[in-house]
Write a protein that holds these residues in place. Sequence first.
Motif, mmCIF file in Angstrom:
data_model
loop_
_atom_site.group_PDB
_atom_site.id
_atom_site.type_symbol
_atom_site.label_atom_id
_atom_site.label_comp_id
_atom_site.label_asym_id
_atom_site.label_seq_id
_atom_site.Cartn_x
_atom_site.Cartn_y
_atom_site.Cartn_z
ATOM 1 N N MET A 1 0.823 -1.200 0.000
ATOM 2 C CA MET A 1 0.000 0.000 0.000
ATOM 3 C C MET A 1 0.857 1.250 0.000
ATOM 4 O O MET A 1 0.419 2.318 -0.416
ATOM 5 C CB MET A 1 -0.946 0.001 1.203
ATOM 6 C CG MET A 1 -2.114 -0.975 1.050
ATOM 7 S SD MET A 1 -3.257 -0.964 2.430
ATOM 8 C CE MET A 1 -2.309 -1.882 3.636
ATOM 9 N N ALA A 2 2.076 1.125 0.495
ATOM 10 C CA ALA A 2 2.963 2.288 0.462
ATOM 11 C C ALA A 2 3.242 2.684 -0.976
ATOM 12 O O ALA A 2 3.401 3.867 -1.294
ATOM 13 C CB ALA A 2 4.261 1.983 1.191
ATOM 14 N N GLY A 3 3.287 1.706 -1.879
ATOM 15 C CA GLY A 3 3.514 2.015 -3.282
ATOM 16 C C GLY A 3 2.327 2.679 -3.939
ATOM 17 O O GLY A 3 2.440 3.208 -5.043
ATOM 18 N N GLY A 4 1.160 2.655 -3.283
ATOM 19 C CA GLY A 4 -0.033 3.269 -3.847
ATOM 20 C C GLY A 4 -0.199 4.713 -3.441
ATOM 21 O O GLY A 4 -1.272 5.294 -3.664
ATOM 22 N N GLY A 5 0.800 5.300 -2.822
ATOM 23 C CA GLY A 5 0.715 6.702 -2.473
ATOM 24 C C GLY A 5 0.560 6.963 -0.986
ATOM 25 O O GLY A 5 0.589 8.120 -0.555
ATOM 26 N N MET A 6 0.386 5.922 -0.165
ATOM 27 C CA MET A 6 0.259 6.108 1.277
ATOM 28 C C MET A 6 1.645 6.286 1.888
ATOM 29 O O MET A 6 2.632 5.756 1.385
ATOM 30 C CB MET A 6 -0.446 4.897 1.921
ATOM 31 C CG MET A 6 -1.865 4.673 1.437
ATOM 32 S SD MET A 6 -2.630 3.188 2.166
ATOM 33 C CE MET A 6 -2.645 3.622 3.899
ATOM 34 N N SER A 7 1.666 7.004 2.980
ATOM 35 C CA SER A 7 2.927 7.131 3.706
ATOM 36 C C SER A 7 3.269 5.792 4.337
ATOM 37 O O SER A 7 2.401 4.923 4.508
ATOM 38 C CB SER A 7 2.800 8.202 4.785
ATOM 39 O OG SER A 7 1.897 7.793 5.791
ATOM 40 N N VAL A 8 4.533 5.613 4.695
ATOM 41 C CA VAL A 8 4.964 4.356 5.305
ATOM 42 C C VAL A 8 4.214 4.109 6.607
ATOM 43 O O VAL A 8 3.781 2.977 6.887
ATOM 44 C CB VAL A 8 6.487 4.372 5.541
ATOM 45 C CG1 VAL A 8 6.919 3.118 6.291
ATOM 46 C CG2 VAL A 8 7.234 4.477 4.208
ATOM 47 N N ARG A 13 0.053 0.997 9.384
ATOM 48 C CA ARG A 13 -1.151 0.931 10.224
ATOM 49 C C ARG A 13 -2.252 0.159 9.493
ATOM 50 O O ARG A 13 -2.955 -0.669 10.094
ATOM 51 C CB ARG A 13 -1.619 2.350 10.554
ATOM 52 C CG ARG A 13 -2.767 2.410 11.560
ATOM 53 C CD ARG A 13 -3.164 3.838 11.891
ATOM 54 N NE ARG A 13 -2.051 4.549 12.520
ATOM 55 C CZ ARG A 13 -1.331 5.493 11.919
ATOM 56 N NH1 ARG A 13 -1.585 5.822 10.661
ATOM 57 N NH2 ARG A 13 -0.348 6.092 12.557
ATOM 58 N N ALA A 14 -2.428 0.409 8.193
ATOM 59 C CA ALA A 14 -3.456 -0.298 7.432
ATOM 60 C C ALA A 14 -3.144 -1.781 7.331
ATOM 61 O O ALA A 14 -4.035 -2.627 7.407
ATOM 62 C CB ALA A 14 -3.580 0.314 6.035
ATOM 63 N N ALA A 50 -20.686 -5.278 -3.431
ATOM 64 C CA ALA A 50 -21.515 -4.683 -2.378
ATOM 65 C C ALA A 50 -21.038 -5.134 -0.996
ATOM 66 O O ALA A 50 -21.000 -4.336 -0.050
ATOM 67 C CB ALA A 50 -22.981 -5.056 -2.588
ATOM 68 N N TYR A 51 -20.668 -6.399 -0.875
ATOM 69 C CA TYR A 51 -20.136 -6.914 0.393
ATOM 70 C C TYR A 51 -18.863 -6.146 0.771
ATOM 71 O O TYR A 51 -18.693 -5.712 1.912
ATOM 72 C CB TYR A 51 -19.839 -8.406 0.271
ATOM 73 C CG TYR A 51 -19.174 -9.013 1.485
ATOM 74 C CD1 TYR A 51 -19.923 -9.600 2.494
ATOM 75 C CD2 TYR A 51 -17.779 -8.996 1.623
ATOM 76 C CE1 TYR A 51 -19.316 -10.153 3.611
ATOM 77 C CE2 TYR A 51 -17.167 -9.543 2.733
ATOM 78 C CZ TYR A 51 -17.940 -10.117 3.716
ATOM 79 O OH TYR A 51 -17.322 -10.652 4.828
ATOM 80 N N ARG A 52 -17.954 -5.999 -0.163
ATOM 81 C CA ARG A 52 -16.693 -5.304 0.123
ATOM 82 C C ARG A 52 -16.950 -3.851 0.506
ATOM 83 O O ARG A 52 -16.277 -3.298 1.388
ATOM 84 C CB ARG A 52 -15.776 -5.379 -1.099
ATOM 85 C CG ARG A 52 -15.184 -6.764 -1.319
ATOM 86 C CD ARG A 52 -14.732 -6.968 -2.750
ATOM 87 N NE ARG A 52 -13.954 -5.832 -3.236
ATOM 88 C CZ ARG A 52 -13.789 -5.569 -4.529
ATOM 89 N NH1 ARG A 52 -14.357 -6.346 -5.449
ATOM 90 N NH2 ARG A 52 -13.042 -4.551 -4.905
ATOM 91 N N ALA A 70 -9.278 -0.141 0.921
ATOM 92 C CA ALA A 70 -8.045 -0.643 0.314
ATOM 93 C C ALA A 70 -7.406 -1.701 1.201
ATOM 94 O O ALA A 70 -6.956 -2.757 0.723
ATOM 95 C CB ALA A 70 -7.064 0.509 0.067
ATOM 96 N N ALA A 71 -7.363 -1.443 2.514
ATOM 97 C CA ALA A 71 -6.800 -2.424 3.448
ATOM 98 C C ALA A 71 -7.648 -3.693 3.477
ATOM 99 O O ALA A 71 -7.119 -4.817 3.562
ATOM 100 C CB ALA A 71 -6.698 -1.815 4.843
ATOM 101 N N PHE A 72 -8.954 -3.531 3.394
ATOM 102 C CA PHE A 72 -9.846 -4.687 3.411
ATOM 103 C C PHE A 72 -9.623 -5.546 2.163
ATOM 104 O O PHE A 72 -9.578 -6.779 2.246
ATOM 105 C CB PHE A 72 -11.298 -4.220 3.486
ATOM 106 C CG PHE A 72 -12.300 -5.338 3.647
ATOM 107 C CD1 PHE A 72 -12.107 -6.356 4.556
ATOM 108 C CD2 PHE A 72 -13.455 -5.367 2.871
ATOM 109 C CE1 PHE A 72 -13.031 -7.385 4.709
ATOM 110 C CE2 PHE A 72 -14.388 -6.380 3.008
ATOM 111 C CZ PHE A 72 -14.170 -7.392 3.930
#
Length: 392
Positions: A1-8, A13-14, A50-52, A70-72
């Motif tokens: 997820m860090a590669g998707g633009g989130m901070s480390v 945390r996610a 819809a579930y997600r 995204a984390a889910f």
Amino acid sequence: MAGGGMSVADAGRAAAQRVFGDAPGAYGAGVNRLTERSGAWRERDEIGRAYRNRMGHAYGLDASGEASHAAFDVALDGIERSYHGRASNLYGLLDNNDAFDYLGGLSLAVEGRTGRVPEAMILQHAQPGRADVEPLASALLGELRGRFLNPAWLKPLMGHGYAGARTMGQEFLENLWGWQVTRPDLVKNWAWDEVKSVYFDDAHKLGLPQFLGQQHNAHVKAHMLAIFMVAAEKGYWKTDPATVRRMGGELARLVVRNGLPGSGHTAPDHPMWAWLAPQLDGADAQALGVALAKARGDMLTAPAASTLHPAPTHGRSARVVNAQVAPVGAHAPASEPTGTARVYELHEQAQAAVPPAIQIIQLLASLATGSALFALGLWRGRQAPQPARSPT
């Protein structure tokens, strides 16, 4: 997820989130409501998405139900086995829609993300001191045959009248349909064939077809037949045209006689009706078309004014339209052309014009009647005995 633009820090945390569910204040995965409204979707993946969407809210650590889709999704990608715990025998897998809502919905979401169906296990720990792990397939299908196809369970249930019939339709077949949609690898064609054999062909000689068709139970039977037709229309149940014509024809006649049963599988604009109508006998298809048009409030075009036959009833007239029935599945036009009438709609009857001379005579007669009644009242008042005056 860090590669998707989130901070480390945010990505870490996610990645540590493990508990996901509805948004705060919400309840249910929404899968059960969507499967019940089978006309609202075409592909199973729509339900998985819809579930997600509903369940992608994180809890724990410093999360209190914030959206973390995204984390889910990342967590779903790593699931290879799922579990459902049964700590009570109060509800089984087929008489409550929570089981396929959560376990089935989770499986569908993982399948939609990864293309694979996760292994599903049932944790059986209803008996103190004993815990078993059973594959979903054996638990689900064992319950189907041990209870819902079992004459020892069905016969006493018939003694409860409409409540028993509702249990068969709404609390069994509806849930079997939910498992069909979420786990088609488990609910095979034979399951539908056996349910048809028991409930509609009376394999156990219990009189089930007659029981389901009597009085208020007829709505349950229509609901059950509709589920079969939806299963066939969506390709889950493979059967021959003669069976569709027979069962679909009975469904059409029940709808014509009793109205729609109020099910998400029998909405008047459900695609199933357009699929079914060409496979029915002409009379059944035409009568069904009128019933569905009535339920939708569609407009039918009358070929000539002479086809409207008013029948006065206390100042109102029912307009009976002898017109070509709109095709099943068709909807009313955007604008209503001249000469159209709503099916079975009541309209105010126009009053015939009264000549002026007749109006004057009616007025004078009313005045004379009123004067005579007033004079009679005065005369009777004078004849009534006067109360005695007390001496002064």
